[in-house]
Design a protein around this motif. Sequence first.
Motif, PDB file in Angstrom:
ATOM      1  N   MET A 188       0.824  -1.209   0.000  1.00 51.36           N
ATOM      2  CA  MET A 188       0.000   0.000   0.000  1.00 51.36           C
ATOM      3  C   MET A 188       0.864   1.266   0.000  1.00 51.36           C
ATOM      4  SD  MET A 188      -3.118   0.780  -0.109  1.00 51.36           S
ATOM      5  CE  MET A 188      -3.607   2.445  -0.369  1.00 51.36           C
ATOM      6  N   LYS A 189       1.864   1.231   0.916  1.00 47.85           N
ATOM      7  CA  LYS A 189       2.751   2.400   1.009  1.00 47.85           C
ATOM      8  C   LYS A 189       3.488   2.652  -0.304  1.00 47.85           C
ATOM      9  CE  LYS A 189       4.475   3.987   5.407  1.00 47.85           C
ATOM     10  NZ  LYS A 189       5.530   3.907   6.401  1.00 47.85           N
ATOM     11  N   THR A 190       3.940   1.532  -0.944  1.00 44.75           N
ATOM     12  CA  THR A 190       4.671   1.657  -2.209  1.00 44.75           C
ATOM     13  C   THR A 190       3.820   2.362  -3.268  1.00 44.75           C
ATOM     14  OG1 THR A 190       5.256  -0.598  -1.636  1.00 44.75           O
ATOM     15  CG2 THR A 190       6.229   0.310  -3.652  1.00 44.75           C
ATOM     16  N   ILE A 191       2.546   1.967  -3.330  1.00 41.61           N
ATOM     17  CA  ILE A 191       1.655   2.580  -4.325  1.00 41.61           C
ATOM     18  C   ILE A 191       1.551   4.079  -4.082  1.00 41.61           C
ATOM     19  CG2 ILE A 191      -0.763   2.693  -5.094  1.00 41.61           C
ATOM     20  CD1 ILE A 191      -0.896  -0.321  -4.662  1.00 41.61           C
ATOM     21  N   LEU A 192       1.411   4.458  -2.801  1.00 42.78           N
ATOM     22  CA  LEU A 192       1.318   5.874  -2.448  1.00 42.78           C
ATOM     23  C   LEU A 192       2.566   6.628  -2.898  1.00 42.78           C
ATOM     24  CD1 LEU A 192      -0.797   7.632  -0.970  1.00 42.78           C
ATOM     25  CD2 LEU A 192       0.735   7.522   1.019  1.00 42.78           C
ATOM     26  N   TRP A 193       3.751   6.036  -2.624  1.00 41.26           N
ATOM     27  CA  TRP A 193       5.007   6.673  -3.015  1.00 41.26           C
ATOM     28  C   TRP A 193       5.098   6.807  -4.533  1.00 41.26           C
ATOM     29  CZ3 TRP A 193       7.401   9.796  -0.258  1.00 41.26           C
ATOM     30  CH2 TRP A 193       7.531   9.610   1.119  1.00 41.26           C
ATOM     31  N   LEU A 194       4.691   5.725  -5.216  1.00 44.41           N
ATOM     32  CA  LEU A 194       4.730   5.766  -6.695  1.00 44.41           C
ATOM     33  C   LEU A 194       3.810   6.867  -7.216  1.00 44.41           C
ATOM     34  CD1 LEU A 194       4.795   2.043  -7.886  1.00 44.41           C
ATOM     35  CD2 LEU A 194       6.534   3.807  -8.234  1.00 44.41           C
ATOM     36  N   PHE A 195       2.641   6.990  -6.609  1.00 46.83           N
ATOM     37  CA  PHE A 195       1.659   8.013  -6.994  1.00 46.83           C
ATOM     38  C   PHE A 195       2.233   9.412  -6.821  1.00 46.83           C
ATOM     39  CE2 PHE A 195      -2.066  10.658  -5.882  1.00 46.83           C
ATOM     40  CZ  PHE A 195      -2.724  10.571  -7.113  1.00 46.83           C
ATOM     41  N   LEU A 196       2.837   9.642  -5.641  1.00 43.23           N
ATOM     42  CA  LEU A 196       3.442  10.948  -5.361  1.00 43.23           C
ATOM     43  C   LEU A 196       4.579  11.239  -6.322  1.00 43.23           C
ATOM     44  CD1 LEU A 196       3.448  11.183  -1.463  1.00 43.23           C
ATOM     45  CD2 LEU A 196       2.164  12.561  -3.105  1.00 43.23           C
ATOM     46  N   ALA A 197       5.387  10.207  -6.590  1.00 46.57           N
ATOM     47  CA  ALA A 197       6.502  10.392  -7.523  1.00 46.57           C
ATOM     48  C   ALA A 197       5.977  10.770  -8.904  1.00 46.57           C
ATOM     49  CB  ALA A 197       7.324   9.108  -7.592  1.00 46.57           C
ATOM     50  N   GLY A 198       4.904  10.107  -9.299  1.00 34.64           N
ATOM     51  CA  GLY A 198       4.284  10.403 -10.607  1.00 34.64           C
ATOM     52  C   GLY A 198       3.836  11.850 -10.670  1.00 34.64           C
ATOM     53  N   ILE A 199       3.099  12.291  -9.652  1.00 35.02           N
ATOM     54  CA  ILE A 199       2.609  13.673  -9.619  1.00 35.02           C
ATOM     55  C   ILE A 199       3.783  14.645  -9.659  1.00 35.02           C
ATOM     56  CG2 ILE A 199       1.546  15.384  -8.100  1.00 35.02           C
ATOM     57  CD1 ILE A 199      -0.653  13.536  -7.569  1.00 35.02           C
ATOM     58  N   SER A 200       4.842  14.372  -8.879  1.00 32.45           N
ATOM     59  CA  SER A 200       6.007  15.271  -8.871  1.00 32.45           C
ATOM     60  C   SER A 200       6.637  15.339 -10.242  1.00 32.45           C
ATOM     61  CB  SER A 200       7.067  14.778  -7.865  1.00 32.45           C
ATOM     62  OG  SER A 200       6.443  14.438  -6.670  1.00 32.45           O
ATOM     63  N   ALA A 201       6.722  14.191 -10.911  1.00 34.72           N
ATOM     64  CA  ALA A 201       7.348  14.174 -12.241  1.00 34.72           C
ATOM     65  C   ALA A 201       6.551  15.028 -13.213  1.00 34.72           C
ATOM     66  CB  ALA A 201       7.460  12.731 -12.743  1.00 34.72           C
ATOM     67  N   VAL A 202       5.228  14.865 -13.191  1.00 38.84           N
ATOM     68  CA  VAL A 202       4.385  15.635 -14.114  1.00 38.84           C
ATOM     69  C   VAL A 202       4.501  17.119 -13.796  1.00 38.84           C
ATOM     70  CG1 VAL A 202       2.002  16.087 -14.790  1.00 38.84           C
ATOM     71  CG2 VAL A 202       2.812  13.723 -14.565  1.00 38.84           C
ATOM     72  N   THR A 203       4.448  17.480 -12.498  1.00 35.46           N
ATOM     73  CA  THR A 203       4.576  18.887 -12.106  1.00 35.46           C
ATOM     74  C   THR A 203       5.913  19.452 -12.576  1.00 35.46           C
ATOM     75  OG1 THR A 203       3.373  18.230 -10.133  1.00 35.46           O
ATOM     76  CG2 THR A 203       4.254  20.455 -10.155  1.00 35.46           C
ATOM     77  N   ALA A 204       6.981  18.675 -12.351  1.00 34.43           N
ATOM     78  CA  ALA A 204       8.314  19.136 -12.754  1.00 34.43           C
ATOM     79  C   ALA A 204       8.343  19.378 -14.267  1.00 34.43           C
ATOM     80  CB  ALA A 204       9.357  18.100 -12.353  1.00 34.43           C
ATOM     81  N   LEU A 205       7.727  18.480 -15.023  1.00 37.02           N
ATOM     82  CA  LEU A 205       7.702  18.636 -16.488  1.00 37.02           C
ATOM     83  C   LEU A 205       6.991  19.932 -16.877  1.00 37.02           C
ATOM     84  CD1 LEU A 205       8.541  17.061 -19.018  1.00 37.02           C
ATOM     85  CD2 LEU A 205       6.196  16.182 -19.123  1.00 37.02           C
ATOM     86  N   PHE A 206       5.849  20.186 -16.232  1.00 35.02           N
ATOM     87  CA  PHE A 206       5.099  21.414 -16.517  1.00 35.02           C
ATOM     88  C   PHE A 206       5.936  22.642 -16.232  1.00 35.02           C
ATOM     89  CE2 PHE A 206       1.219  19.004 -16.980  1.00 35.02           C
ATOM     90  CZ  PHE A 206       0.473  19.799 -17.850  1.00 35.02           C
ATOM     91  N   ILE A 207       6.585  22.646 -15.060  1.00 33.88           N
ATOM     92  CA  ILE A 207       7.405  23.809 -14.685  1.00 33.88           C
ATOM     93  C   ILE A 207       8.529  23.992 -15.688  1.00 33.88           C
ATOM     94  CG2 ILE A 207       9.006  24.696 -12.920  1.00 33.88           C
ATOM     95  CD1 ILE A 207       7.119  23.386 -10.827  1.00 33.88           C
TER      96      ILE A 207
END
Length: 169
Positions: free
Chosen positions: A1-20
């Motif tokens: 469960m925790k791994t999925i959460l971390w993967l989700f957060l990492a995904g969001i950070s990656a997309v945000t970083a790309l936008f910036i």
Amino acid sequence: MKTILWLFLAGISAVTALFIYIFAAGPHLRVQPNIRSFDAAMPLPPPDSVPLERTRAPAPSAAEATALTNAVADTPENRRRGRVYYEYYCLACHGEAAGGAGPVGRSYVPAPADLRTAVPAIPTDGDLLRRMLTGVGHEPALPNIVPAAHRWYLVRYLRALPVAERTPP
Ligand code: HEC
């Protein structure tokens, strides 16, 4: 469960970083070549294809009209030319036989004059020229539409009514 959460957060950070990154680094519309078609100069049309210069030939005033004489000869050829111009500029209102029942004229109040009787009542050609451009019932735009070079032919045609000579091909 925790791994999925971390993967989700990492995904969001990656997309945000790309936008910036894209926001900061471009591509920017304003540095791309663009075509400002509204800034370009329009090429002029060939002379006489649109009525630009015609505005320089206003209808004569009543005083000027009396002094005018018809500039074209009274020949069948010139009357036929007049008929062609009549079909361009006048037929829509005054009708095929100049009786006033053209496809547009039918809806007019007062109806367009019956030119077979109205024209003989106008004494001079100059006055006829003036009235056919600016007479009662006419749109103020008419002198801008009928070029000076066509006007006297129209007078010749109208004087020859009711002879409704057909347009040559
Ligand atoms: C938009 C419609 C319209 C067009 C186009 C038009 N006429 Fe008329 N014309 C009228 C109407 C309406 C009258 C009559 C008004 C009245 O008798 O009160 C009239 C009247 C006339 C008269 C009589 C004027 C007078 O004082 O007795 C002449 C001559 C005439 N037109 C010629 C022409 C010629 C020639 C053309 C083409 C160059 C032309 N008209 C184009 C609507 C038109």
